[in-house]
Write a protein that holds these residues in place. Structure first.
Motif, short mmCIF file in Angstrom:
data_model
loop_
_atom_site.label_atom_id
_atom_site.label_comp_id
_atom_site.label_asym_id
_atom_site.label_seq_id
_atom_site.Cartn_x
_atom_site.Cartn_y
_atom_site.Cartn_z
N LYS A 168 70.83 16.44 6.52
CA LYS A 168 70.05 16.20 7.89
C LYS A 168 68.64 16.02 7.42
CE LYS A 168 69.32 17.53 12.72
NZ LYS A 168 69.55 18.35 13.52
N GLY A 169 67.76 14.90 7.57
CA GLY A 169 66.60 14.61 7.53
C GLY A 169 65.83 14.60 6.29
N MET A 170 66.82 14.61 5.06
CA MET A 170 66.34 14.75 3.72
C MET A 170 66.31 13.38 3.22
SD MET A 170 65.37 17.57 2.91
CE MET A 170 65.19 17.28 1.08
N HIS A 171 66.71 12.23 3.36
CA HIS A 171 66.81 11.05 2.95
C HIS A 171 66.55 10.90 1.64
CE1 HIS A 171 66.90 10.10 7.21
NE2 HIS A 171 65.88 10.94 7.24
N GLY A 172 67.12 11.75 0.81
CA GLY A 172 66.91 11.69 -0.83
C GLY A 172 65.65 12.27 -1.23
N LYS A 173 64.75 12.81 -0.44
CA LYS A 173 63.55 13.43 -1.00
C LYS A 173 63.59 14.57 -1.74
CE LYS A 173 60.66 11.39 2.77
NZ LYS A 173 60.04 11.87 4.16
N THR A 174 62.90 14.87 -2.56
CA THR A 174 62.81 16.23 -3.20
C THR A 174 62.38 17.39 -2.09
OG1 THR A 174 60.53 16.12 -4.01
CG2 THR A 174 62.13 15.25 -5.38
N PRO A 175 62.48 18.61 -2.31
CA PRO A 175 61.99 19.47 -1.49
C PRO A 175 60.36 19.26 -1.39
CG PRO A 175 63.75 20.38 -2.58
CD PRO A 175 63.52 19.11 -3.11
N GLU A 176 59.82 19.18 -2.50
CA GLU A 176 58.28 18.99 -2.43
C GLU A 176 57.74 17.86 -1.56
OE1 GLU A 176 54.73 18.40 -5.70
OE2 GLU A 176 56.49 17.47 -6.06
N GLU A 177 58.29 16.51 -1.86
CA GLU A 177 58.20 15.42 -1.01
C GLU A 177 58.44 15.58 0.58
OE1 GLU A 177 59.40 11.98 -4.23
OE2 GLU A 177 60.91 12.81 -2.91
N LYS A 178 59.70 16.45 0.97
CA LYS A 178 59.91 16.90 2.11
C LYS A 178 58.78 17.73 2.88
CE LYS A 178 62.42 16.57 5.86
NZ LYS A 178 62.46 15.44 7.04
N LEU A 179 58.43 18.71 2.09
CA LEU A 179 57.47 19.68 2.65
C LEU A 179 56.04 18.84 2.61
CD1 LEU A 179 57.93 22.75 0.53
CD2 LEU A 179 58.24 22.53 3.12
N LEU A 180 55.83 17.93 2.12
CA LEU A 180 54.42 17.23 2.27
C LEU A 180 54.50 16.18 3.18
CD1 LEU A 180 53.46 16.40 -1.49
CD2 LEU A 180 52.46 18.10 -0.12
N SER A 181 55.79 15.95 3.65
CA SER A 181 55.91 14.82 4.92
C SER A 181 55.80 15.52 6.10
CB SER A 181 57.28 14.12 4.55
OG SER A 181 58.26 14.76 4.86
N LEU A 182 56.31 16.87 6.01
CA LEU A 182 56.24 17.82 7.26
C LEU A 182 54.88 18.34 7.33
CD1 LEU A 182 59.28 19.87 6.49
CD2 LEU A 182 59.10 18.32 8.42
N TRP A 183 53.95 18.38 6.42
CA TRP A 183 52.83 18.91 6.70
C TRP A 183 51.83 17.57 7.23
CZ3 TRP A 183 52.04 21.91 1.39
CH2 TRP A 183 52.88 23.17 1.57
N ILE A 184 52.07 16.44 7.00
CA ILE A 184 51.19 15.68 7.42
C ILE A 184 51.33 15.38 8.93
CG2 ILE A 184 51.13 12.74 7.41
CD1 ILE A 184 51.97 12.92 4.50
N TYR A 185 52.52 15.60 9.63
CA TYR A 185 52.81 15.44 11.08
C TYR A 185 52.62 17.11 11.81
CZ TYR A 185 54.83 11.40 9.30
OH TYR A 185 55.21 10.22 8.99
N GLN A 186 51.77 17.96 11.16
CA GLN A 186 51.40 19.21 11.87
C GLN A 186 50.03 19.31 12.48
OE1 GLN A 186 52.16 22.71 9.33
NE2 GLN A 186 54.28 22.46 9.39
#
Length: 186
Positions: A168-186
């Motif tokens: 769910k919500g990963m779309h093939g991203k690495t954990p690092e990439e996903k964390l960075l994408s989450l921080w952008i929207y905070q």
């Protein structure tokens, strides 16, 4: 939300016999793996030990939470476990004592029923990946603690920074990439 679990890394059901025997009977290698996984990003912290102790678990948990706070993570953290003996064995008193400690880190712990709760799937899937991508290819070659630690560091880096994840919500991203994408929207 985070999930936390242990796995006996020398598991005869999932590993070839020679790898199982190397890991289980080599007194220089740990036999338990402790994981702290962020649900949203699949980012994972891992520790290893030869024994299974709730004291070790709590120390590792406080270490990880302190590290996250040091790195600037300020949101409240909920930790979920299956409540087995290496955690607090379903003891409401012990769980409350731990929550009193974790409150200082703006964190809270609860347990779910491992027999039916789907939250267990995330941690179990990570154990399967460990077996297939780490222990089976490299478990027979590790003979010393130094070899084990070097290989686990390499695998941890692979897991968090190079390996794309599904779910769910990963779309093939690495954990690092996903964390960075989450921080952008905070």
């Amino acid at each position: 939300d985070t999930h936390y679990d242990t796995k006996e890394i020398a598991d005869a059901k999932s590993l070839p016999k020679e790898i199982y025997e190397n890991l289980k009977f080599n007194e220089h290698l740990p036999i338990y793996e402790w994981n702290f996984i962020d649900v949203a990003s699949r980012c994972r912290f891992t520790a290893y030990s030869r024994g299974k102790s709730s004291t070790f678990w709590l120390q590792f948990l406080v270490y990880v939470l302190s590290h996250l706070r040091y790195c600037g993570i300020t949101i409240s953290i909920r930790v979920h476990t299956d409540g087995w003996a290496e955690f607090f064995s379903g003891s409401e008193r012990k769980q409350q004592e731990w929550n009193d400690i974790l409150k200082e880190l703006d964190a809270y712990i609860d347990c779910y029923n491992p027999n039916w709760d789907i939250r267990k799937n995330l941690i179990e899937r990570s154990h399967r990946s460990d077996d297939e991508e780490f222990l089976i290819p490299f478990g027979g070659q590790m003979k010393t603690m130094e070899q084990f630690m070097a290989q686990t560091q390499e695998y941890g880096d692979y897991w968090n920074f190079k390996r794309g994840h599904s779910g769910k919500g990963m779309h093939g991203k690495t954990p690092e990439e996903k964390l960075l994408s989450l921080w952008i929207y905070q």
